[in-house]
Design a protein around this motif. Structure first.
Motif, PDB file in Angstrom:
ATOM      1  N   ASN A  25       0.856  -1.190   0.000  1.00 27.47           N
ATOM      2  CA  ASN A  25       0.000   0.000   0.000  1.00 27.47           C
ATOM      3  C   ASN A  25       0.896   1.245   0.000  1.00 27.47           C
ATOM      4  N   PHE A  26       1.342   1.659  -1.186  1.00 26.73           N
ATOM      5  CA  PHE A  26       2.289   2.766  -1.300  1.00 26.73           C
ATOM      6  C   PHE A  26       1.605   4.132  -1.271  1.00 26.73           C
ATOM      7  N   LEU A  27       0.280   4.151  -1.153  1.00 25.31           N
ATOM      8  CA  LEU A  27      -0.457   5.422  -1.125  1.00 25.31           C
ATOM      9  C   LEU A  27      -0.974   5.744   0.274  1.00 25.31           C
ATOM     10  N   HIS A  28      -0.445   5.066   1.280  1.00 24.70           N
ATOM     11  CA  HIS A  28      -0.869   5.304   2.659  1.00 24.70           C
ATOM     12  C   HIS A  28      -0.362   6.687   3.083  1.00 24.70           C
ATOM     13  N   PHE A  29      -1.280   7.630   3.316  1.00 17.86           N
ATOM     14  CA  PHE A  29      -0.892   9.027   3.526  1.00 17.86           C
ATOM     15  C   PHE A  29      -0.095   9.237   4.810  1.00 17.86           C
ATOM     16  N   ARG A  30      -0.544   8.618   5.918  1.00 19.56           N
ATOM     17  CA  ARG A  30       0.168   8.812   7.174  1.00 19.56           C
ATOM     18  C   ARG A  30       1.583   8.255   7.082  1.00 19.56           C
ATOM     19  N   CYS A  31       1.710   7.115   6.424  1.00 22.61           N
ATOM     20  CA  CYS A  31       3.043   6.526   6.261  1.00 22.61           C
ATOM     21  C   CYS A  31       3.924   7.402   5.376  1.00 22.61           C
ATOM     22  N   PHE A  32       3.300   8.052   4.390  1.00 19.75           N
ATOM     23  CA  PHE A  32       4.076   8.954   3.534  1.00 19.75           C
ATOM     24  C   PHE A  32       4.684  10.077   4.368  1.00 19.75           C
TER      25      PHE A  32
END
Length: 245
Positions: A25-32
């Motif tokens: 899941n490369f679009l996870h905002f918090r992880c970004f």
């Protein structure tokens, strides 16, 4: 081997490792945001290894501290030391404050060189010994957190005052003297990035406000650097034209 396994944790939280490498899941905002913050933190720490080295080298090479305001340097050292001590004792992630360790060492070197080349070698030696005793006591856990928090809070006016001392010296001299352009610009961009990493990784209001003040003050010094640089370039160009005539 354990250090190699832990390397991804410099850039990713446990949740983000799972999101990116297990769930893809490369679009996870918090992880970004968290990954960007940690990456910036590591980058700032890497940059801090050399950020003030050009300044140290310039002073040592010229055997002069002309244009360097020693009061500003000492206040800067106090600010860096207080922030490192408070962050260490508070248990903040190293990526959010690790640069202060290397900045402190280099700022200490600048202070010692300034004292030495001003003819105060004995004072420089005494200051070095006293500083090492104090910092050893703090990192040994002998200073209470409440005291360190109070010192960290003092950083906000101290950062502004220290930079204003240097800005006043630059204005009075009409130049930035032995200030290193590389060091000044790296400090500006580093403190700017630290606003984001402090919000993301610590949430500590005193640190966030301190970095906002630091960025503003560093911007003033950087502006002076560019202003006086352009004036010196123009003066040099005019002198060359007069010689040709």
């Amino acid at each position: 081997m354990e250090y190699i396994k832990d390397t991804p944790k410099l850039f990713f939280t446990e949740e983000c490792i799972s999101q990116y490498f297990s769930n893809f899941n490369f679009l996870h905002f918090r992880c970004f945001k968290e990954t960007l913050s940690k990456s910036l933190g590591v980058g700032i720490i890497g940059g801090s290894l050399i950020v003030k080295v050009p300044q140290v080298v310039k002073i040592y090479k010229n055997k002069s501290s002309d244009g360097i305001n020693i009061t500003s340097v000492l206040l800067d050292l106090f600010s860096i030391t207080a922030m490192a001590s408070y962050s260490f004792t508070s248990g903040f992630p190293f990526s959010s404050w690790g640069d202060t360790v290397f900045l402190g060492i280099q700022t200490l070197a600048i202070a010692i060189l300034c004292m030495h080349y001003s003819g105060d070698t004995t004072k420089a030696t005494s200051f070095l010994v006293g500083y090492l005793v104090v910092i050893s006591s703090i990192f040994a856990g002998l200073a209470p957190l409440n005291l360190l928090w109070a010192l960290q809070t003092l950083n906000i006016p101290i950062v502004l005052i220290s930079k204003l001392f240097q800005a006043h010296t630059n204005y009075k001299n009409g130049s930035t003297g032995q200030l290193s352009a590389v060091t000044v610009l790296m400090l500006f961009f580093g403190s700017l990035a630290r606003i984001f990493t402090s919000i993301q990784e610590t949430g500590d209001a005193s640190m966030i406000i301190m970095f906002i003040c630091s960025t503003t003050a560093n911007a003033v010094i950087a502006g002076q650097l560019l202003y006086y640089w352009n004036r010196e370039e123009a003066k040099s160009s005019n002198n060359d034209n007069k010689k040709k005539k």
